[in-house]
Every structure is written in structure tokens, then in C-alpha cells.
Write a protein that holds these residues in place. Structure first.
Motif, PDB file in Angstrom:
ATOM      1  N   THR A  74       0.796  -1.228   0.000  1.00 19.27           N
ATOM      2  CA  THR A  74       0.000   0.000   0.000  1.00 19.27           C
ATOM      3  C   THR A  74       0.829   1.279   0.000  1.00 19.27           C
ATOM      4  O   THR A  74       0.289   2.354  -0.190  1.00 19.27           O
ATOM      5  N   GLY A  75       2.131   1.146   0.204  1.00 21.75           N
ATOM      6  CA  GLY A  75       3.001   2.309   0.156  1.00 21.75           C
ATOM      7  C   GLY A  75       4.333   1.942  -0.455  1.00 21.75           C
ATOM      8  O   GLY A  75       4.875   0.876  -0.170  1.00 21.75           O
ATOM      9  N   LEU A  76       4.833   2.814  -1.315  1.00 23.00           N
ATOM     10  CA  LEU A  76       6.130   2.592  -1.953  1.00 23.00           C
ATOM     11  C   LEU A  76       6.975   3.843  -1.816  1.00 23.00           C
ATOM     12  O   LEU A  76       6.550   4.931  -2.212  1.00 23.00           O
ATOM     13  N   VAL A  77       8.159   3.680  -1.238  1.00 21.54           N
ATOM     14  CA  VAL A  77       9.116   4.774  -1.137  1.00 21.54           C
ATOM     15  C   VAL A  77      10.480   4.246  -1.567  1.00 21.54           C
ATOM     16  O   VAL A  77      10.722   3.036  -1.543  1.00 21.54           O
ATOM     17  N   LEU A  78      11.339   5.150  -1.948  1.00 25.59           N
ATOM     18  CA  LEU A  78      12.721   4.783  -2.252  1.00 25.59           C
ATOM     19  C   LEU A  78      13.567   5.021  -1.006  1.00 25.59           C
ATOM     20  O   LEU A  78      13.304   5.946  -0.229  1.00 25.59           O
ATOM     21  N   ALA A  79      14.558   4.182  -0.803  1.00 29.93           N
ATOM     22  CA  ALA A  79      15.396   4.286   0.394  1.00 29.93           C
ATOM     23  C   ALA A  79      16.069   5.647   0.503  1.00 29.93           C
ATOM     24  O   ALA A  79      16.311   6.127   1.606  1.00 29.93           O
ATOM     25  N   ASP A  80      16.324   6.285  -0.643  1.00 31.01           N
ATOM     26  CA  ASP A  80      16.981   7.590  -0.585  1.00 31.01           C
ATOM     27  C   ASP A  80      15.997   8.757  -0.702  1.00 31.01           C
ATOM     28  O   ASP A  80      16.400   9.896  -0.898  1.00 31.01           O
ATOM     29  N   ASP A  81      14.694   8.482  -0.556  1.00 32.46           N
ATOM     30  CA  ASP A  81      13.710   9.571  -0.473  1.00 32.46           C
ATOM     31  C   ASP A  81      13.965  10.367   0.809  1.00 32.46           C
ATOM     32  O   ASP A  81      14.502   9.828   1.788  1.00 32.46           O
ATOM     33  N   PRO A  82      13.574  11.634   0.823  1.00 29.74           N
ATOM     34  CA  PRO A  82      13.712  12.408   2.064  1.00 29.74           C
ATOM     35  C   PRO A  82      12.930  11.748   3.203  1.00 29.74           C
ATOM     36  O   PRO A  82      11.863  11.165   2.989  1.00 29.74           O
ATOM     37  N   LEU A  83      13.464  11.834   4.409  1.00 27.25           N
ATOM     38  CA  LEU A  83      12.798  11.231   5.566  1.00 27.25           C
ATOM     39  C   LEU A  83      11.379  11.765   5.752  1.00 27.25           C
ATOM     40  O   LEU A  83      10.487  11.033   6.171  1.00 27.25           O
ATOM     41  N   ASP A  85       9.298  12.439   3.452  1.00 31.84           N
ATOM     42  CA  ASP A  85       8.423  11.688   2.550  1.00 31.84           C
ATOM     43  C   ASP A  85       8.110  10.303   3.110  1.00 31.84           C
ATOM     44  O   ASP A  85       6.989   9.802   2.976  1.00 31.84           O
ATOM     45  N   ILE A  86       9.089   9.671   3.739  1.00 31.39           N
ATOM     46  CA  ILE A  86       8.859   8.348   4.321  1.00 31.39           C
ATOM     47  C   ILE A  86       7.878   8.451   5.482  1.00 31.39           C
ATOM     48  O   ILE A  86       6.946   7.646   5.606  1.00 31.39           O
ATOM     49  N   VAL A  87       8.032   9.474   6.312  1.00 33.61           N
ATOM     50  CA  VAL A  87       7.097   9.690   7.420  1.00 33.61           C
ATOM     51  C   VAL A  87       5.703   9.996   6.880  1.00 33.61           C
ATOM     52  O   VAL A  87       4.699   9.484   7.375  1.00 33.61           O
ATOM     53  N   ARG A  88       5.639  10.801   5.847  1.00 39.38           N
ATOM     54  CA  ARG A  88       4.342  11.109   5.232  1.00 39.38           C
ATOM     55  C   ARG A  88       3.707   9.850   4.647  1.00 39.38           C
ATOM     56  O   ARG A  88       2.499   9.650   4.720  1.00 39.38           O
ATOM     57  N   ALA A  89       4.525   8.978   4.060  1.00 36.26           N
ATOM     58  CA  ALA A  89       4.023   7.716   3.517  1.00 36.26           C
ATOM     59  C   ALA A  89       3.381   6.875   4.621  1.00 36.26           C
ATOM     60  O   ALA A  89       2.299   6.310   4.434  1.00 36.26           O
ATOM     61  N   ILE A  90       4.025   6.819   5.770  1.00 33.48           N
ATOM     62  CA  ILE A  90       3.473   6.053   6.901  1.00 33.48           C
ATOM     63  C   ILE A  90       2.121   6.631   7.310  1.00 33.48           C
ATOM     64  O   ILE A  90       1.146   5.910   7.478  1.00 33.48           O
ATOM     65  N   HIS A  91       2.066   7.938   7.442  1.00 34.21           N
ATOM     66  CA  HIS A  91       0.818   8.592   7.820  1.00 34.21           C
ATOM     67  C   HIS A  91      -0.274   8.349   6.777  1.00 34.21           C
ATOM     68  O   HIS A  91      -1.401   7.975   7.104  1.00 34.21           O
ATOM     69  N   VAL A  93      -0.522   6.060   4.391  1.00 38.61           N
ATOM     70  CA  VAL A  93      -0.943   4.655   4.276  1.00 38.61           C
ATOM     71  C   VAL A  93      -1.959   4.346   5.367  1.00 38.61           C
ATOM     72  O   VAL A  93      -2.967   3.690   5.125  1.00 38.61           O
ATOM     73  N   HIS A  94      -1.721   4.858   6.557  1.00 38.03           N
ATOM     74  CA  HIS A  94      -2.670   4.620   7.651  1.00 38.03           C
ATOM     75  C   HIS A  94      -3.969   5.394   7.452  1.00 38.03           C
ATOM     76  O   HIS A  94      -5.061   4.847   7.562  1.00 38.03           O
ATOM     77  N   ALA A  95      -3.858   6.670   7.147  1.00 35.72           N
ATOM     78  CA  ALA A  95      -5.042   7.535   7.084  1.00 35.72           C
ATOM     79  C   ALA A  95      -5.845   7.379   5.797  1.00 35.72           C
ATOM     80  O   ALA A  95      -7.071   7.428   5.817  1.00 35.72           O
ATOM     81  N   PHE A  96      -5.161   7.184   4.684  1.00 40.30           N
ATOM     82  CA  PHE A  96      -5.849   7.202   3.397  1.00 40.30           C
ATOM     83  C   PHE A  96      -5.708   5.914   2.599  1.00 40.30           C
ATOM     84  O   PHE A  96      -6.307   5.777   1.539  1.00 40.30           O
ATOM     85  N   GLY A  97      -4.886   4.996   3.075  1.00 41.62           N
ATOM     86  CA  GLY A  97      -4.782   3.702   2.418  1.00 41.62           C
ATOM     87  C   GLY A  97      -3.646   3.550   1.434  1.00 41.62           C
ATOM     88  O   GLY A  97      -3.423   2.455   0.939  1.00 41.62           O
ATOM     89  N   GLY A  98      -2.909   4.616   1.127  1.00 38.83           N
ATOM     90  CA  GLY A  98      -1.821   4.427   0.174  1.00 38.83           C
ATOM     91  C   GLY A  98      -0.902   5.613   0.030  1.00 38.83           C
ATOM     92  O   GLY A  98      -1.239   6.733   0.404  1.00 38.83           O
ATOM     93  N   TRP A  99       0.271   5.347  -0.520  1.00 39.34           N
ATOM     94  CA  TRP A  99       1.260   6.381  -0.797  1.00 39.34           C
ATOM     95  C   TRP A  99       2.237   5.826  -1.829  1.00 39.34           C
ATOM     96  O   TRP A  99       2.672   4.677  -1.733  1.00 39.34           O
ATOM     97  N   ILE A 100       2.580   6.635  -2.805  1.00 40.10           N
ATOM     98  CA  ILE A 100       3.620   6.296  -3.766  1.00 40.10           C
ATOM     99  C   ILE A 100       4.557   7.482  -3.850  1.00 40.10           C
ATOM    100  O   ILE A 100       4.118   8.621  -4.018  1.00 40.10           O
ATOM    101  N   SER A 101       5.836   7.201  -3.731  1.00 45.72           N
ATOM    102  CA  SER A 101       6.837   8.252  -3.839  1.00 45.72           C
ATOM    103  C   SER A 101       6.655   8.982  -5.163  1.00 45.72           C
ATOM    104  O   SER A 101       6.500   8.338  -6.206  1.00 45.72           O
ATOM    105  N   PRO A 102       6.671  10.296  -5.151  1.00 42.51           N
ATOM    106  CA  PRO A 102       6.534  11.034  -6.409  1.00 42.51           C
ATOM    107  C   PRO A 102       7.572  10.626  -7.450  1.00 42.51           C
ATOM    108  O   PRO A 102       7.312  10.692  -8.643  1.00 42.51           O
ATOM    109  N   ARG A 103       8.727  10.152  -7.005  1.00 45.12           N
ATOM    110  CA  ARG A 103       9.762   9.726  -7.940  1.00 45.12           C
ATOM    111  C   ARG A 103       9.404   8.413  -8.643  1.00 45.12           C
ATOM    112  O   ARG A 103       9.999   8.086  -9.662  1.00 45.12           O
TER     113      ARG A 103
END
Length: 179
Positions: A74-83, A85-91, A93-103
Motif C-alpha cells: 500500500t506504500g512505496l518509497v525509495l530508500a533515498d527519499d527524504p525522511l 516523505d517516508i514519514v508522510r508515507a506512513i501517515h 498509508v494509515h489515514a488514506f490507504g496508500g502512498w507512492i513516492s513522487p519519484r
């Protein structure tokens, strides 16, 4: 605001520590188990997803993005994404069901067909997408097989593809005859 419990299962201790310290600074996050959201390395993401947890997969590269989407991550981030963005992805994924790194978004969307396609190229593309061979395309368009090869070669170049299969897979939608 409800607290989001986050489990980290990352092979990189450095990245896990960075994410944990960043999560400790936001009021809605609590690292630990049981978890509402699991942050895991891409290699472990499919196993985590099978357990039913909302999962943020941390990818090392752009490879195999589609496989993780199809597996239900439900969420995809790159290891070198800004922290952040990773924190936002966690939020998210929980609140809205998904996140994909803009990259990663460009790798998930099929490219639009080039605007510079001629009418003959569009017709050739439509027939290639239908699975026609060169001789069938030539007969349908009343042109020679060498002309079909010329049009197919131009299409491969314009779409940046190495073969007809890759060309058809990149289309992702029907080919319009006229622009």
C-alpha cells in the motif's frame, strides 16, 4: 488524533534509526508492535503484505515497482527519499490507504504516444497492437512489407522500445487513429 503504531523491519539499521528518530518527533506516531503500518524492505514486503498489515515497502531502486503494486503493497518509497516523505508515507498509508513516492509515479504510468505520429504510423501501431504480422499489416494498409518495417522501426524509435512486445506493453490503452 489517533496514534499510528509503526513496525520497522529494515535491513539497514541506519535507515531504521533515522526513521525511528523522525517518528519520535511527530505526535501521531509510535514505533513498536502491534503495528498499524509496517515499514519493510522491498524484499520482505510481499511476505508482510500477506499477513494483512498496511505495508510501506522501501525500495533500493526503481526495479519491480509493478510487482509490488500487484502484490498489494500500500506504500512505496525509495530508500533515498527524504525522511519527511517516508514519514508522510506512513501517515498516508494509515489515514488514506496508500502512498507512492513522487519519484516512482512516472514508472507506473504508461507514456503517452508521441504527438508526432503520422497517420500511417498510427494505423501501423493499431495493427501491431492487435497482433498482426508485417505481411498482414501490409495487406490491410495496401503498402509493401518494407514500408511496414519502416513504420515499425519509426514507432520503436519514437517510443524508445527495443521490440514490438515492449511497444505494445507500453501502450496501456487503445491507439487512436487520428489526432
Amino acid at each position: 488524533m489517533r496514534t499510528i503504531h509503526v513496525a520497522l523491519s529494515l535491513h539497514s539499521a541506519l535507515l531504521a534509526n533515522k526513521i525511528t528518530s523522525r517518528l519520535a518527533a511527530v505526535p501521531w506516531a509510535a514505533p513498536g508492535t502491534p503495528a498499524d503500518v509496517t515499514v519493510t524492505d522491498a524484499a520482505d514486503a510481499i511476505v508482510t503484505t500477506a499477513r494483512g498489515s498496511r505495508t510501506v515497502a522501501v525500495l533500493q531502486s526503481l526495479d519491480a515497482v509493478e510487482a509490488f503494486v500487484q502484490a498489494g503493497v500500500t506504500g512505496l518509497v525509495l530508500a533515498d527519499d527524504p525522511l519527511d516523505d517516508i514519514v508522510r508515507a506512513i501517515h498516508d498509508v494509515h489515514a488514506f490507504g496508500g502512498w507512492i513516492s513522487p519519484r516512482l509515479v512516472p514508472s507506473l504510468l504508461p507514456p503517452p504516444p508521441p504527438a508526432s505520429l503520422t497517420l500511417r504510423e498510427r494505423e501501423t501501431l493499431r495493427l501491431v497492437a492487435e497482433g498482426c504480422e508485417n505481411a498482414e499489416i501490409a495487406a490491410a494498409m495496401f503498402i509493401t512489407v518494407s514500408a511496414v518495417k519502416f513504420h515499425v522501426s519509426n514507432l520503436l524509435r519514437k517510443f524508445g522500445c527495443r521490440d514490438r512486445t515492449q511497444l505494445v506493453s507500453r501502450l496501456g490503452r487503445p491507439v487512436p487513429l487520428a489526432s
